[in-house]
Design a protein around this motif. Structure first.
Motif, PDB file in Angstrom:
ATOM      1  N   ARG A  62     -84.058 -58.950 -15.076  1.00 36.04           N
ATOM      2  CA  ARG A  62     -84.127 -59.581 -13.767  1.00 36.04           C
ATOM      3  C   ARG A  62     -83.886 -58.549 -12.650  1.00 36.04           C
ATOM      4  NH1 ARG A  62     -80.218 -64.656 -15.373  1.00 36.04           N
ATOM      5  NH2 ARG A  62     -81.758 -65.805 -16.654  1.00 36.04           N
ATOM      6  N   ASP A  63     -84.596 -58.747 -11.579  1.00 35.75           N
ATOM      7  CA  ASP A  63     -84.383 -57.999 -10.342  1.00 35.75           C
ATOM      8  C   ASP A  63     -83.773 -58.993  -9.373  1.00 35.75           C
ATOM      9  OD1 ASP A  63     -84.387 -56.469  -8.104  1.00 35.75           O
ATOM     10  OD2 ASP A  63     -86.550 -56.105  -8.058  1.00 35.75           O
ATOM     11  N   GLY A  64     -82.452 -58.952  -9.274  1.00 38.85           N
ATOM     12  CA  GLY A  64     -81.765 -60.015  -8.548  1.00 38.85           C
ATOM     13  C   GLY A  64     -81.869 -61.305  -9.348  1.00 38.85           C
ATOM     14  N   LYS A  65     -82.528 -62.309  -8.782  1.00 39.15           N
ATOM     15  CA  LYS A  65     -82.718 -63.574  -9.495  1.00 39.15           C
ATOM     16  C   LYS A  65     -84.119 -63.705 -10.102  1.00 39.15           C
ATOM     17  CE  LYS A  65     -79.435 -66.207  -6.674  1.00 39.15           C
ATOM     18  NZ  LYS A  65     -79.253 -67.391  -5.783  1.00 39.15           N
ATOM     19  N   LYS A  66     -84.964 -62.718  -9.861  1.00 39.78           N
ATOM     20  CA  LYS A  66     -86.348 -62.786 -10.296  1.00 39.78           C
ATOM     21  C   LYS A  66     -86.541 -62.070 -11.623  1.00 39.78           C
ATOM     22  CE  LYS A  66     -91.034 -61.521  -8.864  1.00 39.78           C
ATOM     23  NZ  LYS A  66     -91.843 -60.831  -7.812  1.00 39.78           N
ATOM     24  N   THR A  67     -87.164 -62.736 -12.601  1.00 38.48           N
ATOM     25  CA  THR A  67     -87.466 -62.109 -13.881  1.00 38.48           C
ATOM     26  C   THR A  67     -88.694 -61.228 -13.709  1.00 38.48           C
ATOM     27  OG1 THR A  67     -86.553 -63.933 -15.154  1.00 38.48           O
ATOM     28  CG2 THR A  67     -88.133 -62.512 -16.282  1.00 38.48           C
ATOM     29  N   ILE A  68     -88.528 -59.936 -14.071  1.00 35.35           N
ATOM     30  CA  ILE A  68     -89.645 -58.997 -13.897  1.00 35.35           C
ATOM     31  C   ILE A  68     -90.218 -58.512 -15.237  1.00 35.35           C
ATOM     32  CG2 ILE A  68     -88.889 -58.249 -11.617  1.00 35.35           C
ATOM     33  CD1 ILE A  68     -87.678 -55.757 -12.975  1.00 35.35           C
ATOM     34  N   ALA A  69     -89.515 -58.785 -16.340  1.00 38.11           N
ATOM     35  CA  ALA A  69     -90.023 -58.363 -17.654  1.00 38.11           C
ATOM     36  C   ALA A  69     -89.284 -59.158 -18.736  1.00 38.11           C
ATOM     37  CB  ALA A  69     -89.826 -56.864 -17.873  1.00 38.11           C
ATOM     38  N   THR A  70     -89.956 -59.342 -19.865  1.00 38.31           N
ATOM     39  CA  THR A  70     -89.345 -60.055 -20.997  1.00 38.31           C
ATOM     40  C   THR A  70     -89.628 -59.302 -22.289  1.00 38.31           C
ATOM     41  OG1 THR A  70     -91.310 -61.420 -21.346  1.00 38.31           O
ATOM     42  CG2 THR A  70     -89.596 -62.320 -19.886  1.00 38.31           C
ATOM     43  N   ALA A  71     -88.832 -59.612 -23.290  1.00 40.50           N
ATOM     44  CA  ALA A  71     -89.015 -59.020 -24.613  1.00 40.50           C
ATOM     45  C   ALA A  71     -88.349 -59.949 -25.632  1.00 40.50           C
ATOM     46  CB  ALA A  71     -88.432 -57.627 -24.682  1.00 40.50           C
ATOM     47  N   THR A  72     -88.678 -59.714 -26.897  1.00 38.88           N
ATOM     48  CA  THR A  72     -88.104 -60.523 -27.971  1.00 38.88           C
ATOM     49  C   THR A  72     -87.348 -59.634 -28.937  1.00 38.88           C
ATOM     50  OG1 THR A  72     -89.909 -62.132 -27.802  1.00 38.88           O
ATOM     51  CG2 THR A  72     -88.596 -62.156 -29.825  1.00 38.88           C
ATOM     52  N   LEU A  73     -86.076 -59.930 -29.101  1.00 40.62           N
ATOM     53  CA  LEU A  73     -85.257 -59.225 -30.087  1.00 40.62           C
ATOM     54  C   LEU A  73     -85.536 -59.791 -31.475  1.00 40.62           C
ATOM     55  CD1 LEU A  73     -81.621 -58.900 -28.643  1.00 40.62           C
ATOM     56  CD2 LEU A  73     -83.082 -57.029 -29.423  1.00 40.62           C
ATOM     57  N   LEU A 121     -80.660 -54.550 -11.052  1.00 38.66           N
ATOM     58  CA  LEU A 121     -81.264 -55.005 -12.304  1.00 38.66           C
ATOM     59  C   LEU A 121     -80.190 -55.458 -13.284  1.00 38.66           C
ATOM     60  CD1 LEU A 121     -83.995 -52.247 -12.902  1.00 38.66           C
ATOM     61  CD2 LEU A 121     -84.125 -54.357 -11.536  1.00 38.66           C
ATOM     62  N   SER A 122     -80.556 -56.523 -14.042  1.00 33.89           N
ATOM     63  CA  SER A 122     -79.645 -57.022 -15.079  1.00 33.89           C
ATOM     64  C   SER A 122     -80.465 -57.566 -16.245  1.00 33.89           C
ATOM     65  CB  SER A 122     -78.731 -58.130 -14.547  1.00 33.89           C
ATOM     66  OG  SER A 122     -79.491 -59.248 -14.123  1.00 33.89           O
ATOM     67  N   ALA A 123     -79.811 -57.778 -17.396  1.00 28.59           N
ATOM     68  CA  ALA A 123     -80.467 -58.328 -18.591  1.00 28.59           C
ATOM     69  C   ALA A 123     -79.809 -59.654 -18.953  1.00 28.59           C
ATOM     70  CB  ALA A 123     -80.363 -57.357 -19.754  1.00 28.59           C
ATOM     71  N   ALA A 124     -80.635 -60.632 -19.290  1.00 26.88           N
ATOM     72  CA  ALA A 124     -80.145 -61.949 -19.724  1.00 26.88           C
ATOM     73  C   ALA A 124     -80.646 -62.219 -21.140  1.00 26.88           C
ATOM     74  CB  ALA A 124     -80.623 -63.039 -18.784  1.00 26.88           C
ATOM     75  N   TYR A 125     -79.752 -62.633 -22.002  1.00 26.60           N
ATOM     76  CA  TYR A 125     -80.094 -62.984 -23.387  1.00 26.60           C
ATOM     77  C   TYR A 125     -80.036 -64.507 -23.514  1.00 26.60           C
ATOM     78  CZ  TYR A 125     -79.259 -63.763 -28.401  1.00 26.60           C
ATOM     79  OH  TYR A 125     -79.311 -64.221 -29.696  1.00 26.60           O
ATOM     80  N   ALA A 126     -81.130 -65.092 -23.987  1.00 29.03           N
ATOM     81  CA  ALA A 126     -81.228 -66.560 -24.016  1.00 29.03           C
ATOM     82  C   ALA A 126     -80.457 -67.193 -25.166  1.00 29.03           C
ATOM     83  CB  ALA A 126     -82.699 -66.990 -24.108  1.00 29.03           C
ATOM     84  N   GLY A 127     -80.071 -66.410 -26.169  1.00 29.55           N
ATOM     85  CA  GLY A 127     -79.387 -66.964 -27.329  1.00 29.55           C
ATOM     86  C   GLY A 127     -80.355 -67.406 -28.408  1.00 29.55           C
ATOM     87  N   ILE A 134     -82.904 -53.014 -27.657  1.00 32.80           N
ATOM     88  CA  ILE A 134     -84.324 -52.951 -27.332  1.00 32.80           C
ATOM     89  C   ILE A 134     -84.505 -52.324 -25.949  1.00 32.80           C
ATOM     90  CG2 ILE A 134     -84.443 -55.236 -26.237  1.00 32.80           C
ATOM     91  CD1 ILE A 134     -87.160 -55.617 -27.672  1.00 32.80           C
ATOM     92  N   THR A 135     -85.586 -51.557 -25.816  1.00 33.75           N
ATOM     93  CA  THR A 135     -85.920 -50.937 -24.534  1.00 33.75           C
ATOM     94  C   THR A 135     -87.178 -51.600 -24.002  1.00 33.75           C
ATOM     95  OG1 THR A 135     -84.914 -48.831 -25.133  1.00 33.75           O
ATOM     96  CG2 THR A 135     -86.547 -48.798 -23.357  1.00 33.75           C
ATOM     97  N   VAL A 136     -87.118 -52.004 -22.727  1.00 40.17           N
ATOM     98  CA  VAL A 136     -88.192 -52.785 -22.124  1.00 40.17           C
ATOM     99  C   VAL A 136     -88.793 -51.983 -20.960  1.00 40.17           C
ATOM    100  CG1 VAL A 136     -88.816 -54.968 -21.060  1.00 40.17           C
ATOM    101  CG2 VAL A 136     -86.900 -54.872 -22.685  1.00 40.17           C
ATOM    102  N   ALA A 137     -90.120 -51.781 -21.003  1.00 41.79           N
ATOM    103  CA  ALA A 137     -90.803 -51.107 -19.894  1.00 41.79           C
ATOM    104  C   ALA A 137     -90.870 -52.053 -18.704  1.00 41.79           C
ATOM    105  CB  ALA A 137     -92.198 -50.681 -20.312  1.00 41.79           C
ATOM    106  N   LEU A 138     -90.579 -51.475 -17.500  1.00 43.59           N
ATOM    107  CA  LEU A 138     -90.555 -52.299 -16.295  1.00 43.59           C
ATOM    108  C   LEU A 138     -91.807 -52.052 -15.459  1.00 43.59           C
ATOM    109  CD1 LEU A 138     -86.822 -51.874 -15.195  1.00 43.59           C
ATOM    110  CD2 LEU A 138     -87.831 -53.629 -16.697  1.00 43.59           C
ATOM    111  N   PRO A 139     -92.210 -53.027 -14.698  1.00 42.21           N
ATOM    112  CA  PRO A 139     -93.334 -52.814 -13.779  1.00 42.21           C
ATOM    113  C   PRO A 139     -92.888 -51.954 -12.588  1.00 42.21           C
ATOM    114  CG  PRO A 139     -92.392 -54.976 -13.430  1.00 42.21           C
ATOM    115  CD  PRO A 139     -91.674 -54.391 -14.625  1.00 42.21           C
TER     116      PRO A 139
END
Length: 758
Positions: free
Chosen positions: A701-712, A734-740, A720-725
């Protein structure tokens, strides 16, 4: 060399109905002046009489004296009259006949001049030996069956056909009984009998009667009397080849000129491929008169016209009762029944009912009819009584089951007259409920065999009823999933609140019909230590009332349908939403509605819903509700969803609840200061409190906006390393959120700054 068969030519020459009769006559070759007068035969038929010898004042049954009067009225107009039936003349009878083992019915049909009948399944209620040694010697008519054979010799156990002759024209009757006979009577009672296929054996005998060889019988007209019938009054039911009766109608060959049927208690009057296919309903409420005209020279059938007549109209008899039958048979039988039947046994506090479903009466009118697939207060109470009775001799008996077809009347609370006050149960009323005189049999079944018994409530595809609901004794409950595949519908069983152990043995009592595998409940035959108590089911009711005096219906459902969100590998997680579809929460007659259902865990109520009481058909699903509930935190471990209603239903569904592991997310960008357009990535690491590798969705996330996703995945081992736009110029957090996942809670990591410059 055998004479050629008349099959094809005879069928083509039969004309049915008034218009067809005229056409048939026009086909005669000889001039009318030279032709012999046709021989007219009146074939009068009934089916499923079931011992209804009395004129029911408020019912449609007219009684044997009036039926005899109706037959006599036909005979008075035409001496060439034959009186035939399609089985179930005795058995499942009203008390007046039952209390004297149907001897008044047999005497009445003798006096009415019954000539011939197919055997029905109820003629075997007390076994082949009773039919052979008692019923047949008392009956003046011929009982026929072309598809029943001695197991040892292979010979027919009954005459396969009989022939009557009128004015030089012979009419042959072939008898047959439903292929389902082994499931409709106690298999032990017909252990020496082999049931052959109806169509195959009827064709065999019909061909013999039509081959020109007098050594194996001959008949100019061949009529099938078969104790099997259509499921509805619509003609399509009679021609559906996937049904037992449809197979008979479509596969019995053209040597059979008419089919007289029964068993399903419906009245219909079809002409199918030029052949009458008829049934006269039930209980002597109606009768059929088939007028058959035959050329006495050529033996061609000129016409066959069938009419069904009501014995009553507006409650008024349409035929004069035979006074001798009334005086010598019916009235003495009523006197005996009045004395024996009036004996009070005890009291009930409310109706004990069988289940109901939408259906049609014998005239095709919408009406509520018996549903043998629904749970009933009567079925459960009879099971309670039989468990109690068995425990008097075998205290270790734990569970009783009762088949719904063994219950033939309700127990009504309301008074029937001055001598029968409200709530009084007489011997006659109790006998009307269970008229088959089955004995109680104890046996041992494993928990898994009990599960098999319950699975067999869903009947074989060819059975006349798709589902038969067993009455079960108090203390035993189970859940089922009506959406599950065959063999896996029973989802849980409990006895006195404890789960039933599949490997343990349990003491069971059932009636002798079920013990022998009746109604396709073959799992009962797997029982060990089987012992027949010799105690008749009705006797058990009498003794129960002597002990307890008063019975009150239990309004609790002992079986509930539960379709539930499937658990994960560890069970259900705290906070997870479970969708629950419930059924079989209500009875179907005069019982107090359950109204609502509650789902709880322990003392925690998870949800309450309104119950839909709309009647369902041929099953045990009446009383439905749906809920979505969340699993509470305090439920961790082995627990149970408890399903309850205000009317006493209490069913447990064991579940396992687990607490998801905590997750800890850390993350960092590949650089904190980058030029506009330069590559940038974000590395995420997810650790868990149980040290497992987290799986599932990652969002950057960039602030509250999701800018990239990935699947563990498991192979990522939590990293995991995620390429950003490309990011706009300026400062970004920037921060990372894990959905569980199923085992781990989600979480969000701390924010990291990234400055994008020119």
């Amino acid at each position: 060399m055998d004479a050629p068969s008349r099959t094809s030519s005879r069928r083509a020459r039969i004309a049915v109905g008034v218009t067809a009769a005229a056409v048939g006559a026009s086909m005669l070759v000889a001039p009318a002046a030279q032709a012999a007068d046709p021989v007219t035969i009146d074939l009068v038929t009934v089916n499923d009489f079931h011992g209804r010898i009395e004129n029911e004042p408020t019912g449609a049954a007219a009684g044997i004296a009036a039926l005899a009067g109706a037959v006599d009225s036909i005979r008075a107009k035409n001496a060439n009259t034959v009186f035939a039936a399609a089985g179930d003349l005795v058995g499942a009878s009203t008390f007046t006949s039952f209390i004297q083992e149907d001897e008044p019915t047999i005497a009445g049909l003798n006096a009415a001049g019954l000539d011939v009948s197919s055997v029905g399944n109820h003629e075997f209620d007390k076994g082949w030996s009773d039919l052979r040694d008692r019923i047949q010697p008392l009956a003046d008519w011929d009982y026929l069956a072309a598809n029943l054979f001695d197991r040892v010799s292979g010979d027919p156990i009954l005459p396969e056909y009989s022939v009557e002759t009128f004015g030089g024209v012979s009419i042959g009757f072939i008898g047959a009984v439903t292929n389902e006979l082994p499931s409709l009577v106690s298999p032990a009672g017909i252990a020496d009998v082999v049931v052959g296929d109806v169509a195959d054996n009827v064709n065999r005998v019909a061909d013999d009667l039509s081959d020109g060889n007098p050594a194996n019988g001959e008949a100019d007209v061949v009529v099938l009397l078969v104790h099997e019938g259509a499921a509805t009054v619509q003609q399509a039911s009679a021609t559906d080849p996937t049904t037992p009766f449809g197979r008979i109608v479509t596969q019995v060959d053209d040597d059979v000129d008419a089919i007289v049927s029964g068993h399903t208690h419906l009245a219909y009057n079809h002409v199918i491929d030029g052949r009458p296919v008829i049934s006269s309903g039930q209980y002597g409420e109606k009768f059929s008169d088939m007028v058959i005209q035959v050329d006495p020279d050529s033996k061609d059938i000129l016409s066959m016209t069938n009419t069904i007549y009501d014995m009553k109209k507006g409650g008024v008899l349409q035929y004069t009762e035979d006074p001798d039958i009334l005086t010598d048979i019916v009235n003495p039988a009523k006197a005996v029944a009045a004395v024996k039947g009036a004996v009070p046994l005890g009291d009930i506090t409310a109706d004990f009912n069988r289940a109901l479903q939408p259906g049609v009466d014998s005239n095709g009118n919408p009406v509520l009819v018996e549903n043998r697939g629904g749970e009933s207060t009567l079925g459960n109470w009879v099971a309670d009584v039989q468990l109690w009775a068995a425990q008097q001799d075998k205290p270790d008996t734990q569970i009783a089951f009762m088949n719904p077809g063994g219950l033939r009347a309700n127990l009504r609370y309301a008074s029937t007259g001055a001598a029968d006050p409200d709530g009084n149960v007489t011997y006659k009323e109790a006998a009307d409920v269970q008229p088959f005189a089955n004995t109680l049999v104890t046996l041992s079944l494993t928990g898994d065999q009990i599960r098999q018994v319950l699975e067999q409530q869903w009947q074989p595809a060819a059975a006349s009823r798709p589902f038969l609901k067993l009455g079960i004794s108090e203390g035993f409950t189970y859940t089922f999933d009506p959406t599950a595949a065959a063999g896996s519908r029973i989802t849980g069983m409990q006895l006195d609140g404890a789960p039933v152990d599949p490997a343990a043995s349990y003491g069971v009592v059932v009636n002798s019909f079920l013990a022998a595998g009746g109604d396709n409940f073959g799992a009962f035959t797997l029982g060990t230590g089987k012992a027949d108590s010799g105690k008749v089911d009705l006797e058990s009711v009498v003794q129960w009332f002597q002990e307890y005096e008063t019975a009150a219906p239990d309004l609790a459902q002992r079986a509930v349908g539960v379709a539930i969100t499937p658990p994960g590998a560890k069970g259900y997680a705290v906070g997870q939403t479970i969708d629950i579809a419930l059924s079989s929460l209500d009875f179907t007659t005069t019982e107090t509605p359950a109204s609502t259902v509650t789902v709880s865990i322990g003392r925690k109520t998870l949800g309450t819903a309104t119950i839909d009481r709309a009647l369902t058909t041929a099953n045990d699903l009446t009383g439905t509700a749906t809920l979505s509930v969340k699993v509470p935190k305090r439920a961790v471990g082995e627990t149970a969803l408890k399903i309850t209603t205000p009317t006493g239903t209490s069913i447990s569904v064991p579940i396992t609840v687990y607490e998801k592991a905590k997750s800890f997310v850390t993350g960092s960008p590949s650089a904190h200061i980058v030029k506009s357009g330069a590559p940038l990535s974000y590395t995420v690491r997810v650790r868990t409190s149980d040290r497992s590798y987290a799986t599932g969705e990652i969002a950057i996330r960039d602030g509250k906006k999701t800018i990239a996703t990935a699947t563990l995945t498991e192979s990522d081992k939590g990293r995991i390393t995620v390429a950003l736009p490309a990011l706009d110029r300026g400062l970004h957090w920037l921060s990372a959120a894990y959905a569980g996942d199923d085992d781990t809670k989600g979480s969000t990591g701390h924010k990291s700054p990234v400055l994008v410059r020119r």
